[in-house]
Design an enzyme around this catalytic site. Structure first.
Site, PDB file in Angstrom:
ATOM      1  N   HIS A  72       3.030  -6.316   1.389  1.00 53.51           N
ATOM      2  CA  HIS A  72       2.940  -7.635   0.759  1.00 53.51           C
ATOM      3  C   HIS A  72       1.520  -7.889   0.255  1.00 53.51           C
ATOM      4  O   HIS A  72       0.558  -7.618   0.958  1.00 53.51           O
ATOM      5  CB  HIS A  72       3.313  -8.737   1.754  1.00 53.51           C
ATOM      6  CG  HIS A  72       4.786  -8.852   1.972  1.00 53.51           C
ATOM      7  ND1 HIS A  72       5.365  -9.925   2.585  1.00 53.51           N
ATOM      8  CD2 HIS A  72       5.804  -8.028   1.633  1.00 53.51           C
ATOM      9  CE1 HIS A  72       6.675  -9.760   2.622  1.00 53.51           C
ATOM     10  NE2 HIS A  72       6.966  -8.610   2.064  1.00 53.51           N
ATOM     11  N   TYR A 201       4.738 -19.877   5.183  1.00 54.24           N
ATOM     12  CA  TYR A 201       4.319 -20.726   6.306  1.00 54.24           C
ATOM     13  C   TYR A 201       4.490 -22.175   5.873  1.00 54.24           C
ATOM     14  O   TYR A 201       3.881 -22.589   4.880  1.00 54.24           O
ATOM     15  CB  TYR A 201       2.840 -20.504   6.616  1.00 54.24           C
ATOM     16  CG  TYR A 201       2.516 -19.177   7.276  1.00 54.24           C
ATOM     17  CD1 TYR A 201       2.443 -19.063   8.664  1.00 54.24           C
ATOM     18  CD2 TYR A 201       2.254 -18.038   6.518  1.00 54.24           C
ATOM     19  CE1 TYR A 201       2.125 -17.860   9.283  1.00 54.24           C
ATOM     20  CE2 TYR A 201       1.941 -16.820   7.131  1.00 54.24           C
ATOM     21  CZ  TYR A 201       1.874 -16.747   8.505  1.00 54.24           C
ATOM     22  OH  TYR A 201       1.566 -15.562   9.122  1.00 54.24           O
ATOM     23  N   PRO A 293       0.787 -16.918  17.602  1.00 53.38           N
ATOM     24  CA  PRO A 293       1.189 -15.961  16.564  1.00 53.38           C
ATOM     25  C   PRO A 293       0.977 -16.420  15.121  1.00 53.38           C
ATOM     26  O   PRO A 293       1.197 -15.642  14.197  1.00 53.38           O
ATOM     27  CB  PRO A 293       2.680 -15.728  16.847  1.00 53.38           C
ATOM     28  CG  PRO A 293       3.117 -16.886  17.650  1.00 53.38           C
ATOM     29  CD  PRO A 293       1.936 -17.376  18.402  1.00 53.38           C
ATOM     30  N   LYS A 297      -2.093 -11.994  14.488  1.00 52.01           N
ATOM     31  CA  LYS A 297      -3.241 -11.166  14.884  1.00 52.01           C
ATOM     32  C   LYS A 297      -3.057 -10.326  16.153  1.00 52.01           C
ATOM     33  O   LYS A 297      -3.795  -9.363  16.371  1.00 52.01           O
ATOM     34  CB  LYS A 297      -4.473 -12.065  15.105  1.00 52.01           C
ATOM     35  CG  LYS A 297      -5.038 -12.657  13.843  1.00 52.01           C
ATOM     36  CD  LYS A 297      -5.916 -11.668  13.111  1.00 52.01           C
ATOM     37  CE  LYS A 297      -6.103 -12.025  11.672  1.00 52.01           C
ATOM     38  NZ  LYS A 297      -5.514 -11.093  10.731  1.00 52.01           N
ATOM     39  N   TYR A 385      -6.857 -13.163   7.142  1.00 53.46           N
ATOM     40  CA  TYR A 385      -5.448 -12.801   7.321  1.00 53.46           C
ATOM     41  C   TYR A 385      -5.242 -11.287   7.206  1.00 53.46           C
ATOM     42  O   TYR A 385      -4.535 -10.685   8.018  1.00 53.46           O
ATOM     43  CB  TYR A 385      -4.583 -13.547   6.299  1.00 53.46           C
ATOM     44  CG  TYR A 385      -3.117 -13.528   6.672  1.00 53.46           C
ATOM     45  CD1 TYR A 385      -2.593 -14.471   7.552  1.00 53.46           C
ATOM     46  CD2 TYR A 385      -2.264 -12.560   6.165  1.00 53.46           C
ATOM     47  CE1 TYR A 385      -1.261 -14.436   7.921  1.00 53.46           C
ATOM     48  CE2 TYR A 385      -0.927 -12.517   6.529  1.00 53.46           C
ATOM     49  CZ  TYR A 385      -0.430 -13.463   7.408  1.00 53.46           C
ATOM     50  OH  TYR A 385       0.886 -13.424   7.777  1.00 53.46           O
TER      51      TYR A 385
HETATM   52  P1  FAD Z   1       2.546  -5.830  25.055  1.00 55.69           P
HETATM   53  O1  FAD Z   1       3.180  -5.528  23.763  1.00 55.69           O
HETATM   54  O2  FAD Z   1       2.934  -7.066  25.775  1.00 55.69           O
HETATM   55  O3  FAD Z   1       2.729  -4.579  25.992  1.00 55.69           O
HETATM   56  C1  FAD Z   1       2.465  -4.604  27.359  1.00 55.69           C
HETATM   57  C2  FAD Z   1       3.410  -3.657  28.076  1.00 55.69           C
HETATM   58  O4  FAD Z   1       3.085  -3.637  29.457  1.00 55.69           O
HETATM   59  C3  FAD Z   1       4.867  -4.092  27.973  1.00 55.69           C
HETATM   60  O5  FAD Z   1       5.661  -3.021  27.542  1.00 55.69           O
HETATM   61  C4  FAD Z   1       5.195  -4.549  29.392  1.00 55.69           C
HETATM   62  O6  FAD Z   1       6.565  -4.338  29.709  1.00 55.69           O
HETATM   63  C5  FAD Z   1       4.271  -3.692  30.213  1.00 55.69           C
HETATM   64  N1  FAD Z   1       3.951  -4.245  31.531  1.00 55.69           N
HETATM   65  C6  FAD Z   1       3.852  -5.544  31.915  1.00 55.69           C
HETATM   66  N2  FAD Z   1       3.549  -5.617  33.205  1.00 55.69           N
HETATM   67  C7  FAD Z   1       3.445  -4.356  33.667  1.00 55.69           C
HETATM   68  C8  FAD Z   1       3.162  -3.789  34.932  1.00 55.69           C
HETATM   69  N3  FAD Z   1       2.938  -4.562  35.996  1.00 55.69           N
HETATM   70  N4  FAD Z   1       3.152  -2.446  35.062  1.00 55.69           N
HETATM   71  C9  FAD Z   1       3.387  -1.653  33.983  1.00 55.69           C
HETATM   72  N5  FAD Z   1       3.666  -2.136  32.764  1.00 55.69           N
HETATM   73  C10 FAD Z   1       3.689  -3.468  32.604  1.00 55.69           C
HETATM   74  N6  FAD Z   1       0.972  -9.972  16.506  1.00 55.69           N
HETATM   75  C11 FAD Z   1       0.636  -9.534  15.257  1.00 55.69           C
HETATM   76  O7  FAD Z   1      -0.360  -8.823  15.134  1.00 55.69           O
HETATM   77  N7  FAD Z   1       1.354  -9.854  14.156  1.00 55.69           N
HETATM   78  C12 FAD Z   1       2.456 -10.658  14.231  1.00 55.69           C
HETATM   79  O8  FAD Z   1       3.118 -10.876  13.221  1.00 55.69           O
HETATM   80  C13 FAD Z   1       2.813 -11.173  15.525  1.00 55.69           C
HETATM   81  N8  FAD Z   1       3.890 -11.961  15.680  1.00 55.69           N
HETATM   82  C14 FAD Z   1       4.316 -12.302  16.915  1.00 55.69           C
HETATM   83  C15 FAD Z   1       5.463 -13.054  17.043  1.00 55.69           C
HETATM   84  C16 FAD Z   1       5.906 -13.405  18.304  1.00 55.69           C
HETATM   85  C17 FAD Z   1       7.156 -14.245  18.425  1.00 55.69           C
HETATM   86  C18 FAD Z   1       5.210 -12.953  19.467  1.00 55.69           C
HETATM   87  C19 FAD Z   1       5.721 -13.294  20.846  1.00 55.69           C
HETATM   88  C20 FAD Z   1       4.073 -12.221  19.348  1.00 55.69           C
HETATM   89  C21 FAD Z   1       3.601 -11.891  18.086  1.00 55.69           C
HETATM   90  N9  FAD Z   1       2.447 -11.133  17.919  1.00 55.69           N
HETATM   91  C22 FAD Z   1       2.050 -10.777  16.664  1.00 55.69           C
HETATM   92  C23 FAD Z   1       1.673 -10.715  19.095  1.00 55.69           C
HETATM   93  C24 FAD Z   1       1.999  -9.287  19.554  1.00 55.69           C
HETATM   94  O9  FAD Z   1       3.393  -9.151  19.770  1.00 55.69           O
HETATM   95  C25 FAD Z   1       1.222  -8.956  20.831  1.00 55.69           C
HETATM   96  O10 FAD Z   1      -0.112  -9.329  20.652  1.00 55.69           O
HETATM   97  C26 FAD Z   1       1.314  -7.468  21.168  1.00 55.69           C
HETATM   98  O11 FAD Z   1       2.556  -7.181  21.744  1.00 55.69           O
HETATM   99  C27 FAD Z   1       0.206  -7.027  22.120  1.00 55.69           C
HETATM  100  O12 FAD Z   1       0.376  -5.688  22.455  1.00 55.69           O
HETATM  101  P2  FAD Z   1      -0.046  -5.154  23.894  1.00 55.69           P
HETATM  102  O13 FAD Z   1       0.231  -3.688  23.883  1.00 55.69           O
HETATM  103  O14 FAD Z   1      -1.391  -5.641  24.226  1.00 55.69           O
HETATM  104  O15 FAD Z   1       0.927  -5.906  24.902  1.00 55.69           O
HETATM  105  C1  PHB Z   2       6.873 -12.049  11.935  1.00 56.14           C
HETATM  106  O1  PHB Z   2       7.322 -11.511  10.901  1.00 56.14           O
HETATM  107  O2  PHB Z   2       7.419 -11.893  13.028  1.00 56.14           O
HETATM  108  C2  PHB Z   2       5.663 -12.890  11.858  1.00 56.14           C
HETATM  109  C3  PHB Z   2       5.055 -13.109  10.636  1.00 56.14           C
HETATM  110  C4  PHB Z   2       3.920 -13.902  10.568  1.00 56.14           C
HETATM  111  C5  PHB Z   2       3.396 -14.457  11.724  1.00 56.14           C
HETATM  112  C6  PHB Z   2       3.992 -14.229  12.945  1.00 56.14           C
HETATM  113  C7  PHB Z   2       5.132 -13.445  13.018  1.00 56.14           C
HETATM  114  O3  PHB Z   2       2.292 -15.233  11.653  1.00 56.14           O
END
Ligand code: FAD
Ligand code: PHB
Length: 391
Positions: A72, A201, A293, A297, A385
């Site tokens: 995009h 948005y 979210p 980021k 962004y």
């Molecule tokens: P996680 O993905 O949470 O991974 C952590 C892992 O550790 C998981 O698999 C979990 O099961 C595991 N775990 C937990 N506890 C334990 C334990 N005790 N022992 C072993 N394993 C464990 N970010 C963006 O950049 N762009 C977006 O568009 C965006 N949109 C989002 C939309 C939504 C609705 C949500 C909820 C989040 C969004 N995010 C977005 C944020 C993004 O999803 C998170 O920041 C990302 O998942 C972080 O990655 P991580 O590997 O740090 O943590």
């Molecule tokens: C998504 O596509 O899930 C999404 C897009 C933009 C955001 C957050 C989530 O800011």
């Protein structure tokens, strides 16, 4: 059991770290609480910054991403029933964002790790971190009904916002900065062709809404709901009704609707842990910091952290240098605080707040108009962004 780096959590942070270390010849074991099936189907982020995609490409894990992603070049801001385009690519010297579901990133990374003989232990429970302040920390956990102990040189706490790694840091050794918001996002994935080419948005008097997508046949949509809202209060018809209202425009645009295949509510908060290190434990991704979210980021910050951590660990193993490890937290926190501010600002500008006399709403509309009419203001939003190269 012994390895060089014990990684807690197989999310984007833990899996990317394991892969980057493997490319440098450094061994790791990933311990994941959930099953492979569960984490490969957990619907979350969708927007990847240019820097994140570039890293996946240079690490050789972007083969499917390159085939299936959507690139995009702009986003749209909708307020007062009109849409305004922010031309990201034009404003940032050619940078773009990529739409590719987080669960697809996770699937790709798991496949690459396992094909290369990497060790990921799924359904590892009761994880306990020991001797973090010595040069030989240990991780104790239960797997396959038995208790195991993993000896290592370093522990990477990549276990997300609800993980355990952070809890093994004694109180007082780190500071936590936190903000909770009084609202949440109800997100759906629907089998409906997106009715927009770019992410929208929306600031609406009934609350925020977001129209995103995953593919030409799958729409991803969100609406602002009160914090602690029970999902049962939102039957599908009510969700579509609210989306139609909040995303509606005066030019006759219509939303495409279809079967909802996933529905969940996510609380919104901002959180930063400083420093992101305690002895031989290094926190990365959501385990160290959370952003709401709205700025898209979180996943990108998680990947940015582990890139810095992988380089620092490589310098330690290859050259015996500890300066990069010592600087890890400070290096990452510069980018993190910029993203924290941007995410908080986008959240403030787009959501409905407690606002008795409409003062805040008027400020929001003024800010939105400014961002959509001033090239300088639009460029500031755009560069944040798509992701800043230097912060
Ligand atoms: P996680 O993905 O949470 O991974 C952590 C892992 O550790 C998981 O698999 C979990 O099961 C595991 N775990 C937990 N506890 C334990 C334990 N005790 N022992 C072993 N394993 C464990 N970010 C963006 O950049 N762009 C977006 O568009 C965006 N949109 C989002 C939309 C939504 C609705 C949500 C909820 C989040 C969004 N995010 C977005 C944020 C993004 O999803 C998170 O920041 C990302 O998942 C972080 O990655 P991580 O590997 O740090 O943590
Ligand atoms: C998504 O596509 O899930 C999404 C897009 C933009 C955001 C957050 C989530 O800011």
């Amino acid at each position: 059991m012994r390895t060089q780096v014990a990684i807690i959590g197989a999310g984007p942070a833990g899996l990317t770290l394991s892969h980057l270390l493997y490319l440098q010849g450094i061994e790791s074991v990933v311990l994941e609480l959930r099953s492979r099936e569960y984490i490969e189907h957990r619907v979350r982020a969708g927007v990847l910054e240019q820097g994140t995609v570039d890293l996946f490409r240079s690490a050789g894990v972007a083969d499917r991403l390159d085939r299936e992603c959507l690139v995009h070049h702009g986003i749209e801001l909708l307020f007062e029933r009109r849409r305004h385009r922010i031309p990201l690519t034009e404003l940032t010297g050619g940078r773009a964002i990529t739409i590719y579901g987080q669960q697809e990133v996770v699937k790709d990374l798991i496949r690459h790790r396992l094909e290369a003989g990497g060790q990921i232990l799924f359904e590892a429970t009761e994880t306990t971190l020991l001797d973090l302040h010595t040069s030989s920390p240990r991780v104790r956990f239960r797997h396959g009904g038995e208790i195991h102990e993993l000896q290592c040189d370093f522990v990477a706490g990549c276990d997300g916002g609800h993980g355990v790694s952070r809890t093994f840091i004694p109180p007082g050794a780190v500071s936590v900065y936190e903000k909770l918001y009084p609202f949440a996002w109800l997100g759906i994935l629907a089998e409906a062709p997106p009715a927009t080419d770019e992410i929208v948005y929306a600031n609406h008097e009934r609350g925020f809404a977001l129209h995103s997508m995953r593919s030409p046949r799958l729409s991803r949509l969100y609406i602002q709901v009160p914090r602690d809202e029970p999902l049962e209060r939102w039957p599908d018809d009510r969700i579509w009704e609210e989306l139609r209202l909040r995303l509606g425009t005066d030019d006759g645009w219509t939303l495409n609707e279809g079967p909802i295949i996933e529905k969940s509510i996510t609380a919104m908060r901002s959180l930063v842990t400083e420093p992101m290190q305690y002895g031989r434990l290094f926190l990365a991704g959501d385990a160290a910091h959370i952003v709401p979210p709205t700025g898209a980021k979180g996943l990108n910050l998680a990947v940015a952290d582990v890139r810095v951590l992988a380089e620092a660990l490589t310098a330690w193993y290859r050259e015996g240098r500890d300066d990069l490890l010592a600087a890890y937290s400070t290096t990452c926190l510069r980018r993190i605080w910029r993203a924290e501010h941007f995410s908080w600002w986008m959240t403030w500008m787009l959501h409905r707040h407690e606002d008795e006399d409409g003062f805040l709403q008027r400020l929001q509309i003024s800010q939105l108009r400014y961002v959509c009419t001033s090239r300088v203001a639009a460029a500031s939003l755009a560069e944040n962004y798509v992701g800043l190269e230097t912060v």
